[in-house]
Design a protein around this motif. Structure first.
Motif, PDB file in Angstrom:
ATOM      1  N   CYS A   2      -7.118   2.956   8.142  1.00  0.00           N
ATOM      2  CA  CYS A   2      -7.700   3.387   6.888  1.00  0.00           C
ATOM      3  C   CYS A   2      -7.244   4.803   6.596  1.00  0.00           C
ATOM      4  N   ARG A   3      -6.927   5.055   5.381  1.00  0.00           N
ATOM      5  CA  ARG A   3      -6.568   6.409   4.982  1.00  0.00           C
ATOM      6  C   ARG A   3      -7.845   7.188   4.735  1.00  0.00           C
ATOM      7  N   VAL A   4      -7.918   8.329   5.330  1.00  0.00           N
ATOM      8  CA  VAL A   4      -9.064   9.202   5.127  1.00  0.00           C
ATOM      9  C   VAL A   4      -8.750  10.044   3.909  1.00  0.00           C
ATOM     10  N   GLY A   5      -9.516   9.878   2.865  1.00  0.00           N
ATOM     11  CA  GLY A   5      -9.259  10.641   1.653  1.00  0.00           C
ATOM     12  C   GLY A   5     -10.034  10.072   0.489  1.00  0.00           C
ATOM     13  N   GLY A   6      -9.926  10.742  -0.631  1.00  0.00           N
ATOM     14  CA  GLY A   6     -10.625  10.315  -1.837  1.00  0.00           C
ATOM     15  C   GLY A   6     -12.065  10.769  -1.828  1.00  0.00           C
ATOM     16  N   SER A   7     -12.520  11.242  -2.970  1.00  0.00           N
ATOM     17  CA  SER A   7     -13.888  11.763  -3.039  1.00  0.00           C
ATOM     18  C   SER A   7     -14.875  10.769  -3.630  1.00  0.00           C
ATOM     19  N   ASP A   8     -14.400   9.594  -4.029  1.00  0.00           N
ATOM     20  CA  ASP A   8     -15.276   8.512  -4.463  1.00  0.00           C
ATOM     21  C   ASP A   8     -14.555   7.194  -4.162  1.00  0.00           C
ATOM     22  N   GLN A   9     -15.199   6.086  -4.469  1.00  0.00           N
ATOM     23  CA  GLN A   9     -14.603   4.797  -4.103  1.00  0.00           C
ATOM     24  C   GLN A   9     -13.274   4.534  -4.813  1.00  0.00           C
ATOM     25  N   VAL A  10     -13.148   4.964  -6.068  1.00  0.00           N
ATOM     26  CA  VAL A  10     -11.914   4.728  -6.800  1.00  0.00           C
ATOM     27  C   VAL A  10     -10.772   5.515  -6.166  1.00  0.00           C
ATOM     28  N   LEU A  11     -10.991   6.803  -5.900  1.00  0.00           N
ATOM     29  CA  LEU A  11      -9.947   7.628  -5.285  1.00  0.00           C
ATOM     30  C   LEU A  11      -9.657   7.169  -3.860  1.00  0.00           C
ATOM     31  N   HIS A  12     -10.711   6.790  -3.142  1.00  0.00           N
ATOM     32  CA  HIS A  12     -10.517   6.292  -1.774  1.00  0.00           C
ATOM     33  C   HIS A  12      -9.676   5.015  -1.801  1.00  0.00           C
ATOM     34  N   SER A  13      -9.955   4.127  -2.754  1.00  0.00           N
ATOM     35  CA  SER A  13      -9.185   2.889  -2.871  1.00  0.00           C
ATOM     36  C   SER A  13      -7.735   3.191  -3.207  1.00  0.00           C
ATOM     37  N   ARG A  14      -7.511   4.121  -4.127  1.00  0.00           N
ATOM     38  CA  ARG A  14      -6.142   4.502  -4.492  1.00  0.00           C
ATOM     39  C   ARG A  14      -5.401   5.030  -3.267  1.00  0.00           C
ATOM     40  N   ASP A  15      -6.058   5.914  -2.503  1.00  0.00           N
ATOM     41  CA  ASP A  15      -5.435   6.479  -1.313  1.00  0.00           C
ATOM     42  C   ASP A  15      -5.170   5.411  -0.258  1.00  0.00           C
ATOM     43  N   THR A  16      -6.067   4.453  -0.146  1.00  0.00           N
ATOM     44  CA  THR A  16      -5.889   3.377   0.836  1.00  0.00           C
ATOM     45  C   THR A  16      -4.699   2.502   0.463  1.00  0.00           C
ATOM     46  N   VAL A  17      -4.570   2.141  -0.800  1.00  0.00           N
ATOM     47  CA  VAL A  17      -3.420   1.343  -1.243  1.00  0.00           C
ATOM     48  C   VAL A  17      -2.130   2.121  -0.994  1.00  0.00           C
ATOM     49  N   ALA A  18      -2.124   3.415  -1.336  1.00  0.00           N
ATOM     50  CA  ALA A  18      -0.934   4.241  -1.117  1.00  0.00           C
ATOM     51  C   ALA A  18      -0.576   4.299   0.370  1.00  0.00           C
ATOM     52  N   SER A  19      -1.581   4.388   1.236  1.00  0.00           N
ATOM     53  CA  SER A  19      -1.292   4.466   2.671  1.00  0.00           C
ATOM     54  C   SER A  19      -0.758   3.134   3.201  1.00  0.00           C
ATOM     55  N   HIS A  20      -1.236   2.008   2.644  1.00  0.00           N
ATOM     56  CA  HIS A  20      -0.699   0.711   3.034  1.00  0.00           C
ATOM     57  C   HIS A  20       0.781   0.616   2.643  1.00  0.00           C
ATOM     58  N   LEU A  21       1.096   1.042   1.430  1.00  0.00           N
ATOM     59  CA  LEU A  21       2.487   1.019   0.984  1.00  0.00           C
ATOM     60  C   LEU A  21       3.355   1.895   1.880  1.00  0.00           C
ATOM     61  N   ASP A  22       2.840   3.075   2.251  1.00  0.00           N
ATOM     62  CA  ASP A  22       3.567   3.971   3.153  1.00  0.00           C
ATOM     63  C   ASP A  22       3.801   3.300   4.506  1.00  0.00           C
ATOM     64  N   ALA A  23       2.762   2.664   5.028  1.00  0.00           N
ATOM     65  CA  ALA A  23       2.879   1.998   6.332  1.00  0.00           C
ATOM     66  C   ALA A  23       3.914   0.866   6.278  1.00  0.00           C
ATOM     67  N   PHE A  24       3.833   0.035   5.255  1.00  0.00           N
ATOM     68  CA  PHE A  24       4.785  -1.066   5.140  1.00  0.00           C
ATOM     69  C   PHE A  24       6.204  -0.547   4.952  1.00  0.00           C
ATOM     70  N   ALA A  25       6.358   0.531   4.200  1.00  0.00           N
ATOM     71  CA  ALA A  25       7.688   1.129   3.998  1.00  0.00           C
ATOM     72  C   ALA A  25       8.255   1.673   5.303  1.00  0.00           C
ATOM     73  N   ASN A  26       7.388   2.016   6.254  1.00  0.00           N
ATOM     74  CA  ASN A  26       7.832   2.551   7.541  1.00  0.00           C
ATOM     75  C   ASN A  26       7.847   1.503   8.645  1.00  0.00           C
ATOM     76  N   GLY A  27       7.769   0.229   8.278  1.00  0.00           N
ATOM     77  CA  GLY A  27       7.964  -0.828   9.256  1.00  0.00           C
ATOM     78  C   GLY A  27       6.713  -1.493   9.793  1.00  0.00           C
ATOM     79  N   MET A  28       5.546  -1.145   9.283  1.00  0.00           N
ATOM     80  CA  MET A  28       4.326  -1.825   9.711  1.00  0.00           C
ATOM     81  C   MET A  28       4.398  -3.270   9.235  1.00  0.00           C
ATOM     82  N   GLU A  29       4.107  -4.193  10.128  1.00  0.00           N
ATOM     83  CA  GLU A  29       4.183  -5.603   9.750  1.00  0.00           C
ATOM     84  C   GLU A  29       2.847  -6.150   9.276  1.00  0.00           C
ATOM     85  N   HIS A  30       1.759  -5.702   9.888  1.00  0.00           N
ATOM     86  CA  HIS A  30       0.443  -6.234   9.534  1.00  0.00           C
ATOM     87  C   HIS A  30      -0.605  -5.144   9.716  1.00  0.00           C
TER      88      HIS A  30
END
Length: 179
Positions: free
Chosen positions: A133-161
């Motif tokens: 989980c990405r630690v960030g965002g000051s509310d649920q919307v920002l936290h969700s945005r940061d979480t999606v961005a961190s998933h994209l970053d992880a997948f771009a760096n070779g995370m499979e699941h």
């Protein structure tokens, strides 16, 4: 036991027998095994346990994925990666698991591990995260945005699941009030 020098938390051979017996009894429900456990510091006993369990599991179920957790993978430098390479655990890991809770992830150690596999003329094993989980965002919307961005970053760096664990403020003041 790192907290009590001179005391053992488990005996390796009986623990390997237990792991094999557990898998044998529950094989239809098991898709992969991490015999040395999650969030365990890697030391000489962990290495011995992992190698013996990997060998025993593969003898009975060659197709069963057996992985290892590198808890310190997102840390730079990572002593887990150092030991993984020194102890040649790449011969005993069908996948690598890590836990990541961070505002941003340093992928340097994963890149170092991938480079080591390339030197061996082998593909690196799949990288998964059983807690992420990405630690960030000051509310649920920002936290969700940061979480999606961190998933994209992880997948771009070779995370499979990724297994996702949401984090929220239990006090209620950061929850989205209206959809």
């Amino acid at each position: 036991d790192p907290g009590r020098p001179g005391h053992l938390t488990f005996k390796i051979e009986p623990y390997v027998e237990y792991i094999v017996a557990y898998v044998r009894h529950n094989r239809d429900a098991i898709v992969g095994v991490i015999p040395s456990g999650l969030e365990r510091p890697i030391d000489a006993r962990t290495v011995e346990l992992h190698k013996k369990a990997y060998t025993a599991l593969k003898k009975e179920w060659p197709e069963l994925p057996v992985g290892m957790m590198l808890y310190g993978l997102p840390m730079n430098p990572s002593t887990d990666v150092d030991l993984f390479l020194k102890e040649q655990l790449y011969d005993y890991a069908d996948f690598i698991d890590t836990h990541i809770y961070a505002a941003s992830v340093d992928w340097t150690e994963w890149q170092r591990l991938q480079a080591a596999y390339r030197k061996l003329k082998r593909n690196p094993p799949p990288l998964i995260s059983t807690e992420f989980c990405r630690v960030g965002g000051s509310d649920q919307v920002l936290h969700s945005r940061d979480t999606v961005a961190s998933h994209l970053d992880a997948f771009a760096n070779g995370m499979e699941h990724i297994y996702y664990f949401n984090q929220c403020n239990e006090g209620g003041n950061l929850f989205l009030r209206q959809p």
